[in-house]
Design a protein around this motif. Structure first.
Motif, PDB file in Angstrom:
ATOM      1  N   PRO A 197     -40.879  46.601 -41.100  1.00  0.00           N
ATOM      2  CA  PRO A 197     -41.229  45.232 -40.699  1.00  0.00           C
ATOM      3  C   PRO A 197     -42.200  45.224 -39.522  1.00  0.00           C
ATOM      4  N   HIS A 198     -43.233  44.393 -39.640  1.00  0.00           N
ATOM      5  CA  HIS A 198     -44.265  44.310 -38.605  1.00  0.00           C
ATOM      6  C   HIS A 198     -44.967  42.961 -38.734  1.00  0.00           C
ATOM      7  N   SER A 199     -45.883  42.673 -37.836  1.00  0.00           N
ATOM      8  CA  SER A 199     -46.605  41.408 -37.882  1.00  0.00           C
ATOM      9  C   SER A 199     -48.057  41.626 -37.494  1.00  0.00           C
ATOM     10  N   HIS A 200     -48.891  40.617 -37.801  1.00  0.00           N
ATOM     11  CA  HIS A 200     -50.308  40.638 -37.438  1.00  0.00           C
ATOM     12  C   HIS A 200     -50.610  39.401 -36.605  1.00  0.00           C
ATOM     13  N   ASP A 201     -51.488  39.551 -35.626  1.00  0.00           N
ATOM     14  CA  ASP A 201     -51.777  38.450 -34.707  1.00  0.00           C
ATOM     15  C   ASP A 201     -52.658  37.369 -35.310  1.00  0.00           C
ATOM     16  N   ASP A 202     -53.735  37.755 -36.026  1.00  0.00           N
ATOM     17  CA  ASP A 202     -54.723  36.735 -36.381  1.00  0.00           C
ATOM     18  C   ASP A 202     -55.387  36.967 -37.732  1.00  0.00           C
ATOM     19  N   PHE A 203     -54.731  37.676 -38.642  1.00  0.00           N
ATOM     20  CA  PHE A 203     -55.319  37.806 -39.970  1.00  0.00           C
ATOM     21  C   PHE A 203     -54.236  37.781 -41.042  1.00  0.00           C
ATOM     22  N   ARG A 219     -40.238  36.865 -42.463  1.00  0.00           N
ATOM     23  CA  ARG A 219     -39.529  36.083 -41.454  1.00  0.00           C
ATOM     24  C   ARG A 219     -40.552  35.329 -40.605  1.00  0.00           C
ATOM     25  N   THR A 220     -40.400  34.008 -40.526  1.00  0.00           N
ATOM     26  CA  THR A 220     -41.270  33.180 -39.703  1.00  0.00           C
ATOM     27  C   THR A 220     -40.677  33.050 -38.301  1.00  0.00           C
ATOM     28  N   PRO A 221     -41.409  33.446 -37.263  1.00  0.00           N
ATOM     29  CA  PRO A 221     -40.877  33.313 -35.900  1.00  0.00           C
ATOM     30  C   PRO A 221     -40.561  31.851 -35.562  1.00  0.00           C
ATOM     31  N   TRP A 222     -39.580  31.676 -34.718  1.00  0.00           N
ATOM     32  CA  TRP A 222     -39.225  30.339 -34.259  1.00  0.00           C
ATOM     33  C   TRP A 222     -40.171  29.897 -33.159  1.00  0.00           C
ATOM     34  N   LEU A 223     -40.724  28.684 -33.324  1.00  0.00           N
ATOM     35  CA  LEU A 223     -41.473  28.039 -32.260  1.00  0.00           C
ATOM     36  C   LEU A 223     -40.576  26.972 -31.615  1.00  0.00           C
ATOM     37  N   SER A 226     -38.039  22.953 -33.763  1.00  0.00           N
ATOM     38  CA  SER A 226     -37.082  23.502 -34.727  1.00  0.00           C
ATOM     39  C   SER A 226     -37.172  22.839 -36.093  1.00  0.00           C
ATOM     40  N   THR A 227     -37.877  21.688 -36.187  1.00  0.00           N
ATOM     41  CA  THR A 227     -37.973  21.025 -37.490  1.00  0.00           C
ATOM     42  C   THR A 227     -38.884  21.768 -38.453  1.00  0.00           C
ATOM     43  N   VAL A 228     -39.663  22.730 -37.956  1.00  0.00           N
ATOM     44  CA  VAL A 228     -40.542  23.487 -38.839  1.00  0.00           C
ATOM     45  C   VAL A 228     -40.064  24.928 -39.013  1.00  0.00           C
ATOM     46  N   TRP A 229     -38.876  25.255 -38.556  1.00  0.00           N
ATOM     47  CA  TRP A 229     -38.325  26.594 -38.765  1.00  0.00           C
ATOM     48  C   TRP A 229     -38.086  26.816 -40.260  1.00  0.00           C
ATOM     49  N   ARG A 230     -38.236  28.055 -40.691  1.00  0.00           N
ATOM     50  CA  ARG A 230     -38.018  28.415 -42.091  1.00  0.00           C
ATOM     51  C   ARG A 230     -36.932  29.479 -42.195  1.00  0.00           C
ATOM     52  N   GLU A 231     -36.211  29.438 -43.303  1.00  0.00           N
ATOM     53  CA  GLU A 231     -35.261  30.502 -43.606  1.00  0.00           C
ATOM     54  C   GLU A 231     -36.036  31.788 -43.913  1.00  0.00           C
ATOM     55  N   ASP A 232     -35.407  32.932 -43.668  1.00  0.00           N
ATOM     56  CA  ASP A 232     -36.007  34.196 -44.094  1.00  0.00           C
ATOM     57  C   ASP A 232     -36.200  34.181 -45.607  1.00  0.00           C
ATOM     58  N   GLU A 233     -37.288  34.814 -46.052  1.00  0.00           N
ATOM     59  CA  GLU A 233     -37.596  34.862 -47.483  1.00  0.00           C
ATOM     60  C   GLU A 233     -37.483  36.299 -47.988  1.00  0.00           C
ATOM     61  N   HIS A 234     -36.910  36.431 -49.171  1.00  0.00           N
ATOM     62  CA  HIS A 234     -36.788  37.722 -49.841  1.00  0.00           C
ATOM     63  C   HIS A 234     -37.170  37.473 -51.298  1.00  0.00           C
ATOM     64  N   VAL A 235     -38.463  37.476 -51.561  1.00  0.00           N
ATOM     65  CA  VAL A 235     -38.999  37.008 -52.843  1.00  0.00           C
ATOM     66  C   VAL A 235     -39.379  38.196 -53.719  1.00  0.00           C
ATOM     67  N   ARG A 236     -38.792  38.227 -54.908  1.00  0.00           N
ATOM     68  CA  ARG A 236     -39.088  39.274 -55.881  1.00  0.00           C
ATOM     69  C   ARG A 236     -40.198  38.777 -56.811  1.00  0.00           C
ATOM     70  N   THR A 243     -49.422  38.304 -53.007  1.00  0.00           N
ATOM     71  CA  THR A 243     -48.654  37.599 -51.993  1.00  0.00           C
ATOM     72  C   THR A 243     -49.521  37.486 -50.750  1.00  0.00           C
ATOM     73  N   ILE A 244     -49.692  36.264 -50.265  1.00  0.00           N
ATOM     74  CA  ILE A 244     -50.520  36.019 -49.094  1.00  0.00           C
ATOM     75  C   ILE A 244     -49.589  35.842 -47.900  1.00  0.00           C
ATOM     76  N   ILE A 245     -49.698  36.760 -46.954  1.00  0.00           N
ATOM     77  CA  ILE A 245     -48.781  36.834 -45.821  1.00  0.00           C
ATOM     78  C   ILE A 245     -49.519  36.334 -44.583  1.00  0.00           C
ATOM     79  N   PRO A 246     -49.074  35.218 -43.996  1.00  0.00           N
ATOM     80  CA  PRO A 246     -49.800  34.642 -42.862  1.00  0.00           C
ATOM     81  C   PRO A 246     -49.358  35.261 -41.530  1.00  0.00           C
ATOM     82  N   PRO A 247     -50.254  35.231 -40.540  1.00  0.00           N
ATOM     83  CA  PRO A 247     -49.852  35.641 -39.205  1.00  0.00           C
ATOM     84  C   PRO A 247     -49.066  34.514 -38.534  1.00  0.00           C
ATOM     85  N   PRO A 248     -48.147  34.822 -37.621  1.00  0.00           N
ATOM     86  CA  PRO A 248     -47.675  36.137 -37.199  1.00  0.00           C
ATOM     87  C   PRO A 248     -46.312  36.462 -37.801  1.00  0.00           C
ATOM     88  N   THR A 249     -46.133  36.133 -39.092  1.00  0.00           N
ATOM     89  CA  THR A 249     -44.831  36.387 -39.709  1.00  0.00           C
ATOM     90  C   THR A 249     -44.502  37.873 -39.682  1.00  0.00           C
TER      91      THR A 249
END
Length: 290
Positions: A197-203, A219-223, A226-236, A243-249
């Motif tokens: 598990p790792h993250s990217h700052d801006d790409f 996993r989307t970090p909490w800002l 809290s109304t925009v928090w997301r559950e962890d995703e485990h998508v098969r 799969t398009i992975i946005p920063p800084p997930t």
């Protein structure tokens, strides 16, 4: 973030995260390429074609370069430009200079094309265009890297010329606008005790599954909101898919099929941290850094 034997553990970005901007974090996208053959991220459009012998694929007249990802299942083909014809018959990356071009297909199988997201001939085609009605504030916009060295023309980079090396992370090529990393085939499922598990700052990262099946853990970090928090995703998701992975997930992907699994990672613009590692970018002599 990474095990000590993972080549990425030595990247500068592995230990020096940037301060957070507080901007909204985009949702990940999981796209089946059989249902949605043309999709996009912020800076790149990906077109997946199940080509057939005799097909004539028109790439349009492009302002930037075209990249063609050739897998082990891809057919032979010929790239036709105003300067002539270039035949391709093995896996690797093909880079076509700006201007008009076509692809004459000599067999059956998948071809993946990458173009810049602003290309007039392509920008209205992606199935997920609505996700980028506005630029994502956390993703750096594309600024093309320097012109390639030498005479302009079609460039072919076969994988057979560069064997796998455990000291590198995959087999990486770059263009002025894209970076493509052919990751090794994974035979059977990935060990769940050895994920990264790792993250990217801006790409964004586009994880293109060309064989097998993957589970993408995101996993989307909490800002502060809290109304925009997301559950962890485990998508098969199977293949072909992207799969398009946005920063800084925080993310990691695990092969899950009992057979052969393979991912190809795509970035736009090219990654600086990978480019700064000596020997990692295999066509660095052709495509200099800024």
């Amino acid at each position: 973030m990474y095990e000590k034997d993972d080549p990425r553990s030595s990247l500068a970005t592995a230990t020096a995260p940037r301060p957070d901007s507080g901007a909204a974090i985009a949702a990940a996208q999981y796209l089946d390429l059989r249902e949605n053959p043309v999709v996009r991220a912020q800076n790149v459009i990906l077109a997946h074609t199940e080509a057939r012998a005799g097909d004539d694929l028109d790439n349009g007249t492009l302002e930037g370069e075209l990249a063609i990802i050739v897998t082990g299942a891809s057919p032979a083909f010929t790239v036709l430009t105003d300067d002539g014809a270039t035949k391709v018959d093995e896996p690797g990356l093909v880079v076509v200079p700006p201007g008009a071009s076509r692809i004459s297909v000599h067999g059956d199988g998948p071809l993946i094309r990458l173009v810049e997201a602003t290309e007039p001939d392509w920008r209205d085609r992606p199935a997920n265009a609505g996700a980028y009605a506005k630029d994502h504030p956390r993703v750096a916009l594309l600024r093309r890297w320097p012109e390639p060295a030498g005479k302009p023309g079609v460039r072919v980079y076969p994988l057979s010329a560069v064997p796998q090396d455990p000291k590198r992370f995959g087999r990486i090529f770059r263009t002025r606008s894209f970076m493509v990393n052919f990751l090794p085939e994974q035979h059977g499922p990935r060990d769940p005790r050895k994920l990264s598990p790792h993250s990217h700052d801006d790409f964004e990262q586009l994880s293109l599954a060309v064989q097998g099946e993957y589970v993408h853990h995101i996993r989307t970090p909490w800002l502060t909101d809290s109304t925009v928090w997301r559950e962890d995703e485990h998508v098969r998701i199977g293949s072909p898919s992207v799969t398009i992975i946005p920063p800084p997930t925080v993310h990691t992907s695990a092969a899950s099929d009992s057979g052969v699994n393979q991912l190809i990672d795509i970035f736009s613009p090219p990654r600086v941290d990978f480019s700064e590692k000596p020997g990692w970018v295999l066509n660095a002599d052709d495509y200099p850094m800024p």
